[in-house]
Structures are given as structure tokens and as C-alpha cells.
Scaffold this motif. Structure first.
Motif, PDB file in Angstrom:
ATOM      1  N   ILE A 287       0.845  -1.203   0.000  1.00 54.32           N
ATOM      2  CA  ILE A 287       0.000   0.000   0.000  1.00 54.32           C
ATOM      3  C   ILE A 287       0.881   1.253   0.000  1.00 54.32           C
ATOM      4  O   ILE A 287       0.652   2.181  -0.785  1.00 54.32           O
ATOM      5  N   ILE A 288       1.921   1.237   0.838  1.00 56.06           N
ATOM      6  CA  ILE A 288       2.802   2.412   0.907  1.00 56.06           C
ATOM      7  C   ILE A 288       3.488   2.658  -0.439  1.00 56.06           C
ATOM      8  O   ILE A 288       3.500   3.776  -0.950  1.00 56.06           O
ATOM      9  N   ILE A 289       3.989   1.584  -1.056  1.00 55.12           N
ATOM     10  CA  ILE A 289       4.669   1.743  -2.358  1.00 55.12           C
ATOM     11  C   ILE A 289       3.704   2.320  -3.409  1.00 55.12           C
ATOM     12  O   ILE A 289       4.029   3.277  -4.119  1.00 55.12           O
ATOM     13  N   VAL A 290       2.496   1.736  -3.444  1.00 52.43           N
ATOM     14  CA  VAL A 290       1.512   2.195  -4.441  1.00 52.43           C
ATOM     15  C   VAL A 290       1.142   3.665  -4.191  1.00 52.43           C
ATOM     16  O   VAL A 290       1.078   4.469  -5.124  1.00 52.43           O
ATOM     17  N   GLN A 291       0.929   4.018  -2.919  1.00 55.54           N
ATOM     18  CA  GLN A 291       0.588   5.404  -2.580  1.00 55.54           C
ATOM     19  C   GLN A 291       1.680   6.373  -3.038  1.00 55.54           C
ATOM     20  O   GLN A 291       1.385   7.423  -3.593  1.00 55.54           O
ATOM     21  N   ILE A 292       2.920   5.984  -2.789  1.00 52.86           N
ATOM     22  CA  ILE A 292       4.033   6.871  -3.164  1.00 52.86           C
ATOM     23  C   ILE A 292       4.059   7.062  -4.688  1.00 52.86           C
ATOM     24  O   ILE A 292       4.127   8.182  -5.184  1.00 52.86           O
ATOM     25  N   ILE A 293       3.940   5.938  -5.412  1.00 59.72           N
ATOM     26  CA  ILE A 293       4.003   6.028  -6.879  1.00 59.72           C
ATOM     27  C   ILE A 293       2.847   6.857  -7.435  1.00 59.72           C
ATOM     28  O   ILE A 293       3.027   7.750  -8.261  1.00 59.72           O
ATOM     29  N   GLN A 294       1.631   6.578  -6.922  1.00 58.16           N
ATOM     30  CA  GLN A 294       0.464   7.321  -7.415  1.00 58.16           C
ATOM     31  C   GLN A 294       0.607   8.811  -7.074  1.00 58.16           C
ATOM     32  O   GLN A 294       0.271   9.680  -7.874  1.00 58.16           O
ATOM     33  N   GLY A 295       1.119   9.089  -5.876  1.00 59.49           N
ATOM     34  CA  GLY A 295       1.299  10.482  -5.455  1.00 59.49           C
ATOM     35  C   GLY A 295       2.266  11.221  -6.365  1.00 59.49           C
ATOM     36  O   GLY A 295       1.976  12.332  -6.820  1.00 59.49           O
ATOM     37  N   ILE A 296       3.385  10.576  -6.670  1.00 59.37           N
ATOM     38  CA  ILE A 296       4.377  11.199  -7.560  1.00 59.37           C
ATOM     39  C   ILE A 296       3.742  11.432  -8.936  1.00 59.37           C
ATOM     40  O   ILE A 296       3.852  12.508  -9.515  1.00 59.37           O
ATOM     41  N   GLY A 297       3.052  10.389  -9.428  1.00 58.71           N
ATOM     42  CA  GLY A 297       2.407  10.478 -10.748  1.00 58.71           C
ATOM     43  C   GLY A 297       1.420  11.640 -10.822  1.00 58.71           C
ATOM     44  O   GLY A 297       1.458  12.453 -11.741  1.00 58.71           O
ATOM     45  N   ASN A 298       0.543  11.715  -9.814  1.00 60.49           N
ATOM     46  CA  ASN A 298      -0.472  12.775  -9.811  1.00 60.49           C
ATOM     47  C   ASN A 298       0.167  14.158  -9.799  1.00 60.49           C
ATOM     48  O   ASN A 298      -0.254  15.059 -10.516  1.00 60.49           O
ATOM     49  N   ARG A 299       1.191  14.302  -8.962  1.00 63.34           N
ATOM     50  CA  ARG A 299       1.829  15.604  -8.832  1.00 63.34           C
ATOM     51  C   ARG A 299       2.502  16.025 -10.130  1.00 63.34           C
ATOM     52  O   ARG A 299       2.352  17.162 -10.587  1.00 63.34           O
ATOM     53  N   LEU A 300       3.208  15.078 -10.725  1.00 61.66           N
ATOM     54  CA  LEU A 300       3.919  15.355 -11.969  1.00 61.66           C
ATOM     55  C   LEU A 300       2.929  15.708 -13.085  1.00 61.66           C
ATOM     56  O   LEU A 300       3.125  16.674 -13.826  1.00 61.66           O
ATOM     57  N   ALA A 301       1.846  14.940 -13.160  1.00 63.12           N
ATOM     58  CA  ALA A 301       0.848  15.178 -14.207  1.00 63.12           C
ATOM     59  C   ALA A 301       0.235  16.565 -14.035  1.00 63.12           C
ATOM     60  O   ALA A 301       0.042  17.310 -14.999  1.00 63.12           O
ATOM     61  N   LYS A 302      -0.035  16.920 -12.793  1.00 64.40           N
ATOM     62  CA  LYS A 302      -0.643  18.217 -12.517  1.00 64.40           C
ATOM     63  C   LYS A 302       0.286  19.341 -12.952  1.00 64.40           C
ATOM     64  O   LYS A 302      -0.132  20.323 -13.556  1.00 64.40           O
ATOM     65  N   LYS A 303       1.566  19.141 -12.669  1.00 62.87           N
ATOM     66  CA  LYS A 303       2.555  20.152 -13.036  1.00 62.87           C
ATOM     67  C   LYS A 303       2.642  20.281 -14.557  1.00 62.87           C
ATOM     68  O   LYS A 303       2.674  21.378 -15.106  1.00 62.87           O
ATOM     69  N   LEU A 304       2.637  19.141 -15.230  1.00 60.64           N
ATOM     70  CA  LEU A 304       2.757  19.153 -16.689  1.00 60.64           C
ATOM     71  C   LEU A 304       1.532  19.735 -17.375  1.00 60.64           C
ATOM     72  O   LEU A 304       1.609  20.258 -18.471  1.00 60.64           O
ATOM     73  N   ARG A 305       0.386  19.638 -16.698  1.00 59.97           N
ATOM     74  CA  ARG A 305      -0.841  20.157 -17.310  1.00 59.97           C
ATOM     75  C   ARG A 305      -1.059  21.635 -17.015  1.00 59.97           C
ATOM     76  O   ARG A 305      -2.013  22.240 -17.495  1.00 59.97           O
ATOM     77  N   HIS A 306      -0.210  22.191 -16.196  1.00 58.62           N
ATOM     78  CA  HIS A 306      -0.276  23.624 -15.876  1.00 58.62           C
ATOM     79  C   HIS A 306      -1.643  24.033 -15.370  1.00 58.62           C
ATOM     80  O   HIS A 306      -2.227  25.002 -15.829  1.00 58.62           O
ATOM     81  N   GLU A 307      -2.151  23.230 -14.405  1.00 57.22           N
ATOM     82  CA  GLU A 307      -3.487  23.536 -13.880  1.00 57.22           C
ATOM     83  C   GLU A 307      -3.377  24.518 -12.726  1.00 57.22           C
ATOM     84  O   GLU A 307      -2.340  24.605 -12.084  1.00 57.22           O
TER      85      GLU A 307
END
Lengths: 340, 217
Positions: free
Chosen positions: B197-217
Motif C-alpha cells: 500500500i505504501i509503495i503504491v501510494q508513493i508512486i500514485q502520489g508522484i504520478g499525480n503531482r507530476l501530471a498536474k505540473k505538466l498540465r499547468h493547472e
């Protein structure tokens, strides 16, 4: 500059044949702001897209600067394309890129060096009034600002022709006006020929010198804006003209006129340019034994000249009213009788 | 610590990360180009190639239909050919790549298809070549969505590595099965699940943050 010669375009969709353009011929001269107006599905966007070869005619020829697009090799065609800028209804900006990067894109594709790109992009952003937004992203901009970015991008390669596909249709009326003013400036200052497709008559009225009205793949009327607006012939044209130039007697006034029992005729008079300032009405009331009453009046500014529409009720004897009618016709004023 | 040593847990985490990262890297190198090919060769794509598209589409569907546990066993000869062994973490990478590459191709296809027709029209109006259209228009516009896609693929891979235990791949998942499930050791099951669960949370968290940054929201 741009010529369409007997252009036919057919689409095949699920085995059904659809004709988008039926034998269209048009000529756009250098320096024109040429407007093509029609309801959706009239074929106007297809026509526009032929100028930069996004659509290819089924039959007929499209010439840009005397070169027939269909006869050009890929390389020559891409040269012609670089001479044509295009702006879109939904702006088509890259959301992932800054304003600067969006405007720079056509130059990046052409492998222009960085210093030139920087200078050119800044120059264009200055021109469209967005010098302070170069590091913003499209999401942070309003609709009008987005279209300005689109315009800067279209002009960054120094094109001679600008194609506008419903460029103001997604904008509010106030923003529309500011974008139209910008287009007019581009035409005047940068000497760019503009072909604009729209369903809004206001666009034609504000900036175009020539207009073509399209319906079901045909050009049903074309010419100088002042002529087409002054004497619309086809039903569709009349409908479009009505959206910007009102010429109908208000219903309440009409009721009043109907109730009145005096012998009268109601004439609609149209004045163009110089005619507008002639003291026709005062002459009429002096020279003829009639009373007159203006029941409707409207003056519209078009291409630096004016179109005045006056609807006047004349009271008097039949013979005198007939003589008056002849007098107006002899003075070369467009006149028609309106029923009350 | 109830029959599992800390060393074993750390060893397992290492194995999971090793299998996931290597197969993700190779899977991406294969899957991303395939996904782009799916977009541009389809009927209304920018370079329609009907036969090629139908074949590629079909192969991807077939591979994606096979359950991972079957795939693992079925491609043993291929595994031996490429990895030189059929047992262990490195050997597990071959079936993991075969499993994840078509999945990535499909996800990339969806992401790139989200790029609106207006952007393609723009590319055409600017006279961009097919390569330029992909490089300057499709990929930058799809990037935010692609990051989320890769996040989904990574998490899918973590799930798949659990089954790699059957060919001795090791990893957290197989730790849960062999030491927890098969020995009725609830503590180990819960512990490994918490680690996952911890590994998945970390990966999803990084993914979401990066995607948000790339989308310039």
C-alpha cells in the motif's frame, strides 16, 4: 491572390455521397478582407480549407498567387502553405506550452535559429498586445487573449494571406469587436489579405470589403459589401442583412398607421454614401402637396460610407403621390412601397 | 519477527523494485512507439495503414487476453532465449515485459487519442511532417495524461510481480504468498500488504503531482 475556379467537393460517408461545394467560383484580390457567410453546413469552412490544402477539390482549381495547388509537388506546396497563416474558432493552442512557445512553434518547425525566433515572437506579441503574457499558459488566458496568441502564431512566418475560420464565434460581443479591430489593423498595417468565414453578419459589417453568401454548397450572392447589404436579392442574404440592419416598421407604429384613414403611401428609401446628406425630405415636402411622417429610420456605417434606411408615410392625393414616387426614382434613390 | 527477518523483507522490496523498474523501462521503450503507431495508422489517423493497424491491434489484444500466470509459463522458451535462465528475478523480467508492453501501448493510444482534432488540424495547416506532428504536437499535449498512464502501468506491474514468485522471482508479493498465505501467518500478510500500500501510494502520489505540473493547472 486567391482564385476558386468551378470548385466541386464531394465527401463519401458510409457509402453516401455528399456534395459540400457545387461549382464555386470566387476571386479574392490582394488587400481584400473577404468575408464568406453562411449557415452551418453551407460549405464555407470546406472552401476556406482548400486555400491551404487541408481539403482537396474533387474537381475544379484553386489558385494561390497564380499557382494551382493541385499541380504542386509536396515541397512547393509546403512553401505556399508557409505563406498562409490560419486562425481557428477554438484557437487550437497547445495547452502544454507557454504563450511564447506557442507563437514560436511555426518557426521551430521551419528550423529557424533561436535568436531570430526570440526577436520575431516578441515583436508579434507586442503587436497583438500580449507582451506581458509570454510566460503564461493558455489555461490562464481569456478567450480574447487566446485568439490573440493564435493570431500572433499565424503571423510569425510573415504570411501574405490570413485564413480565419469562425475566429470570433467563440467570443463574447465586446471581445469580438476588439479581435475584429486587430484583424483590420493586420490588413492595413501589414498588408495581409484576409479570408474570413463566419455566420455572424456583424463580422462582415465591421471589417469586410467583399462578401460572398453561401447556401448548400453554392455561392448565391457575392460582391462589394455595400452592394450586397444595400440590395440583397436572395432570401438567405436578406435574412443575414436583417440581423445587422433593421428596416422594419415597429409593430406599434404599424398598428397606428393601419388605424389612420387618410389617403397615404408608405415608401422605404435607401440612401448610400453622398445621397445620405442630400436634403431630399425637405425638398419633397416643399415641391409636392403632401404631408410626410417618418415612421422608421436607421443609418448604418459600412466601410467608411453610410447606408441610410428611411421609411416615410406620405399623405395626399393619389396623383400627387405618384408624381412624388417618380421624382424619387429620377433622383436615383432606391425606393420601394411598403404595405401598412 | 514472526518467522520473517527484516533482511528478507528488505531483500523482497529490492526484488520488487528491480523487477518493476527494469520491466517498466523496457516495456515503455516497446509500448510507447507501438501506442503511437496505433494512433497514426488507424483509419482516421494522420498516416492510415489499414493492414498494419489491424495486425498490430489484433496482436496486442491477443497478448492482453492471456492471464499473466499463464503467460509466465507459456513463454518459458522465450525467457530462456533472452535471459539465459528460467528462474529468478531477472528471468521474471521477460514475461513482465511481454505483459506490460501491450498494456502500455493501449494506455498510450488512449492518451494520445485524447489530443483534440484541432491540434492535428493546426499541425497540418503549418505543414508539419508526420514526425514533427508526433514530436511537437501529439507528445507534448499528451504528456500529462501519459504520466498518469505510466503510473497506472507501474501499479499494474507491482501486482503482476506477485505472481512472478512462481518462477522464483521473489519480491513482496511472493513473500506474502509463501510466508503469509501458505503458512497461515496473518501477521506477514498484513505486513506485506501495508508495504505494498505504501509503495503504491508513493508512486500514485508522484504520478499525480507530476501530471498536474505538466498540465499547468
Amino acid at each position: 491572390m486567391i482564385e476558386f475556379e468551378n470548385v466541386i467537393k464531394e465527401f463519401h460517408h458510409k457509402g453516401k455521397k455528399m456534395t459540400a461545394l457545387q461549382n464555386v467560383s470566387l476571386k479574392i484580390e490582394k488587400g481584400d478582407i473577404y468575408g464568406v457567410i453562411g449557415y452551418s453546413g453551407a460549405g464555407k469552412s470546406t472552401l476556406l480549407r482548400m486555400v491551404n490544402a487541408l481539403e482537396v477539390p474533387t474537381a475544379g482549381r484553386v489558385l494561390v498567387n497564380g499557382k494551382e495547388l493541385g499541380a504542386l509537388k509536396t515541397l512547393e506546396l509546403s512553401q505556399v502553405k508557409k505563406n498562409i497563416g490560419m486562425i481557428f474558432q477554438h484557437f487550437n493552442l497547445l495547452e502544454s506550452k507557454t504563450v511564447f512557445e506557442n507563437v514560436a512553434l511555426p518557426l521551430v518547425l521551419n528550423k529557424v535559429d533561436k535568436a531570430t525566433i526570440k526577436q520575431k515572437v516578441k515583436e508579434l506579441l507586442e503587436f497583438v498586445g500580449l507582451a506581458d503574457k509570454e510566460n503564461s499558459y493558455p489555461r490562464q488566458l481569456s478567450g480574447g487573449q487566446k485568439q490573440r496568441v493564435g493570431i500572433a502564431r499565424a503571423l510569425v512566418t510573415n504570411p501574405q494571406i490570413l485564413l480565419c475560420d469562425e475566429a470570433t464565434s467563440a467570443l463574447d460581443p465586446k471581445t469580438t469587436v476588439s479581435i475584429l479591430e486587430l484583424l483590420k489593423r493586420i490588413n492595413k498595417e501589414l498588408k495581409i489579405t484576409i479570408l474570413i468565414v463566419t455566420h455572424e453578419m456583424e463580422v462582415i459589417r465591421k471589417i469586410c470589403n467583399k462578401v460572398a453568401v453561401m447556401e448548400k454548397g453554392h455561392v448565391i450572392e457575392a460582391g462589394d459589401v455595400i452592394d450586397v447589404f444595400g440590395h440583397p436579392k436572395q432570401m438567405t442574404t436578406i435574412e443575414f442583412v436583417k440581423t445587422v440592419i433593421h428596416d422594419e416598421i415597429p409593430p406599434s407604429v404599424l398598428e397606428e398607421l393601419k388605424r389612420e384613414k387618410r389617403n397615404k403611401r408608405i415608401y422605404q428609401l435607401k440612401f448610400f454614401g453622398k445621397n445620405t446628406t442630400k436634403p431630399l425630405l425637405s425638398t419633397l415636402s416643399k415641391e409636392f402637396a403632401v404631408d410626410l411622417n417618418i415612421v422608421f429610420a436607421n443609418v448604418t456605417e459600412l466601410q467608411g460610407t453610410t447606408l441610410g434606411i428611411f421609411t416615410v408615410a406620405f399623405y395626399g392625393e393619389d396623383l400627387e403621390l405618384e408624381r412624388l414616387y417618380q421624382y424619387i426614382v429620377e433622383n436615383e434613390i432606391a425606393v420601394k412601397e411598403v404595405m401598412a | 519477527m514472526n518467522s520473517v527477518s527484516t533482511d528478507l523483507i528488505i531483500q523482497s522490496i529490492y526484488e520488487t523494485l528491480y523487477m518493476v523498474s527494469v520491466s517498466l523501462l523496457i516495456g515503455t521503450l516497446i509500448g510507447v512507439p507501438l501506442g503511437i503507431l496505433l494512433v497514426i495508422t488507424r483509419a482516421n489517423g494522420i498516416k492510415p495503414k489499414r493492414i498494419f493497424f489491424t495486425l498490430l491491434n489484433g496482436v496486442i489484444n491477443i497478448v492482453r487476453s492471456v492471464p499473466f500466470i499463464i503467460l509466465l509459463v507459456a513463454i518459458t522458451p522465450l525467457t530462456r532465449l533472452i535471459a539465459g535462465q528460467t528462474y529468478g528475478s531477472t528471468a521474471a523480467i521477460v514475461p513482465l515485459v511481454v505483459y506490460i508492453a501491450p498494456f502500455i501501448a493501449r494506455l498510450v493510444e488512449n492518451s494520445v487519442l485524447e489530443v483534440g482534432p484541432g491540434i492535428i488540424e493546426l499541425a497540418k495547416s503549418l505543414g508539419a511532417s508526420t514526425f514533427q506532428t508526433i514530436r511537437y504536437f501529439l507528445m507534448p499535449e499528451a504528456l500529462g495524461s501519459l504520466v498518469l498512464t505510466m503510473t497506472t502501468a507501474t501499479i499494474g506491474l507491482i501486482g503482476a510481480t506477485a505472481m512472478a514468485g512462481t518462477i522464483g522471482g521473489g519480491g513482496i508479493g511472493s513473500l506474502a504468498i509463501t510466508y503469509g498465505y501458505e503458512r497461515f501467518n496473518t501477521f506477514v500478510i498484513i505486513l506485506t500488504v501495508i508495504i505494498l500500500i505504501i509503495i503504491v501510494q508513493i508512486i500514485q502520489g508522484i504520478g499525480n503531482r507530476l501530471a498536474k505540473k505538466l498540465r499547468h493547472e
